[in-house]
Structure formats: structure tokens, C-alpha cells
Design an enzyme around this catalytic site. Structure first.
Site, short mmCIF file in Angstrom:
data_model
loop_
_atom_site.label_atom_id
_atom_site.label_comp_id
_atom_site.label_asym_id
_atom_site.label_seq_id
_atom_site.Cartn_x
_atom_site.Cartn_y
_atom_site.Cartn_z
CG HIS A 88 -1.98 1.04 1.14
ND1 HIS A 88 -1.32 2.07 1.73
CD2 HIS A 88 -3.10 0.94 0.52
CE1 HIS A 88 -2.97 3.35 1.47
NE2 HIS A 88 -4.04 2.55 1.00
CD GLU A 136 -5.14 2.74 -3.62
OE1 GLU A 136 -6.47 2.92 -2.65
OE2 GLU A 136 -4.71 2.34 -2.56
#
Length: 218
Positions: A88, A136
């Protein structure tokens, strides 16, 4: 695939995570969609018996045994955790670790969701065939500005890169998603699902916002 990353937000601290997961279970059943939750690591045990997949927010390249403080995939599986996010943008790791973790989760028959920041990383890592790649752009995470509106070409290019790899990896879209409209736009551009966090966690009515997102997926 509808994945909600709870991060370490105060809104789901303590017993609140139970209410949150129960809401997600109802939405998953009602709309017949695959919905997964990534609770804060220390709360995983409270909700691991859920009827929907519970995923870790991070795992480590480490072994069972004398590895204090590390998050071990094998032990997560024994706690009924179904998989994990990897890399992430708030917890980036090395390429070598990414490859090892994807292979380890595959070996354990656990779900791997690899987070990447751009199309270049999609092309690099799709070869390892994670279950999902979530694109992202870091600058849009938590911004309320959806990637499907701000950078739609990013989703299209990522979807094409995955399609060209000709394997089983599926694309998820994340960053700045706050409405059903953002969700349907991402699906229209080629995403097979979404990875969201603050857009849902910080909403005043969890049931309402999850319903809005789920309707847009189906």
C-alpha cells in the site's frame, strides 16, 4: 470485488469494527457482491469469523517462530484471514519482498491485492500474477478526488496492461472514491472492483454509503 481498507481510523476503533463488518455482511448478501474488509491489524481476531473475507492490511516476509512483531501469512491463515494488501502507498516495500509475498500467498491459497501507483508498476508486477492489482495514485488517496474522474486514462491503460498479460489478475481502482458515480465510472473504464477507505469509514451512515457503492457495482 469491493474492498474496504479501514486503515487505523478512529471511527472503527474497538468494538465499532464489529458493527462495521456486520453492515458490510448485510450489503454483500443483499447485492450478491464480493465484499472484503481490511481491519486494523490488532482488531483482525475480533472479526475473523465473518461471513465475508477479512484481509490483512500488510504482511511481512518472515517465518513462523522467533519473529517478534512481524505479521506472518501462515499464522494469519490459521486465524481465518483470507489474504492481504501488499505494498500500500502508506506501507511500501521492496520489489523483492513483493514478489516473495505474492508467491507465498499463492502457495497458501490466500488472496493477494497488490497496490501500485502507476501503469509502469502494473506492467512490472502483473507478470507475477497477483489475484488483484489496485492502482492508486498517491496524491489522490484521501483527497475526495476520484481517479476515475481526475485521471481516467490511468484506469484504461492499467486495464489494457492486465488484459495483455493474459493471466488471471484483475484490476481494482482506488484513491479518492467517495460516491456511487465514482464507482460506476471506474467499472466503465475497465476496473473489476474498487479499493476504498476514508470515503466509507468516515461517512456518517455506513449502510447508506455501502449501499450506494454496491448498487453502482451491480
Amino acid at each position: 470485488m469491493f474492498v474496504i481498507n479501514c486503515k487505523n481510523y478512529e471511527e472503527i476503533a474497538g468494538d465499532k469494527i464489529i458493527k462495521f463488518v456486520k453492515t458490510a455482511e448485510k450489503i454483500s448478501k443483499k447485492f450478491k457482491i464480493k465484499l472484503a474488509i481490511c481491519p486494523p491489524q490488532h482488531l483482525i481476531g475480533i472479526v475473523s469469523n465473518s461471513t465475508i473475507p477479512i484481509l490483512a492490511q500488510h504482511v511481512d516476509v518472515s517465518k513462523v517462530g522467533s519473529t517478534t512483531g512481524f505479521i506472518i501469512p501462515e499464522l494469519l491463515k490459521k486465524s481465518k484471514v483470507k489474504g492481504s494488501l501488499i505494498n500500500h502507498s502508506e506501507h511500501r516495500i521492496s520489489s523483492k519482498e513483493i514478489e516473495k509475498l505474492i508467491l507465498k500467498l499463492k502457495e497458501l491459497k490466500m488472496i493477494s491485492i497488490l497496490c501500485v501507483k502507476d501503469v509502469q508498476e502494473v506492467k512490472k508486477y502483473v507478470k507475477i500474477n497477483p489475484d488483484y492489482i489496485a492502482i492508486e495514485p498517491p496524491e489522490l488517496i484521501g483527497s475526495g478526488k476520484a481517479v476515475s474522474k481526475e485521471q481516467p486514462e490511468l484506469i484504461t491503460k492499467a486495464a489494457n496492461a492486465i488484459k495483455n498479460a493474459n493471466n488471471s489478475t484483475k484490476l481494482l481502482c482506488g484513491a479518492g472514491i467517495v460516491s456511487g458515480e465514482d464507482v460506476s465510472k471506474a467499472i466503465e473504464l475497465g476496473s473489476k472492483g474498487i479499493l476504498v477507505a476514508s470515503g466509507i469509514i468516515k461517512a456518517k451512515d455506513w449502510n447508506k454509503i455501502m449501499t450506494d457503492f454496491a448498487k453502482s457495482m451491480v
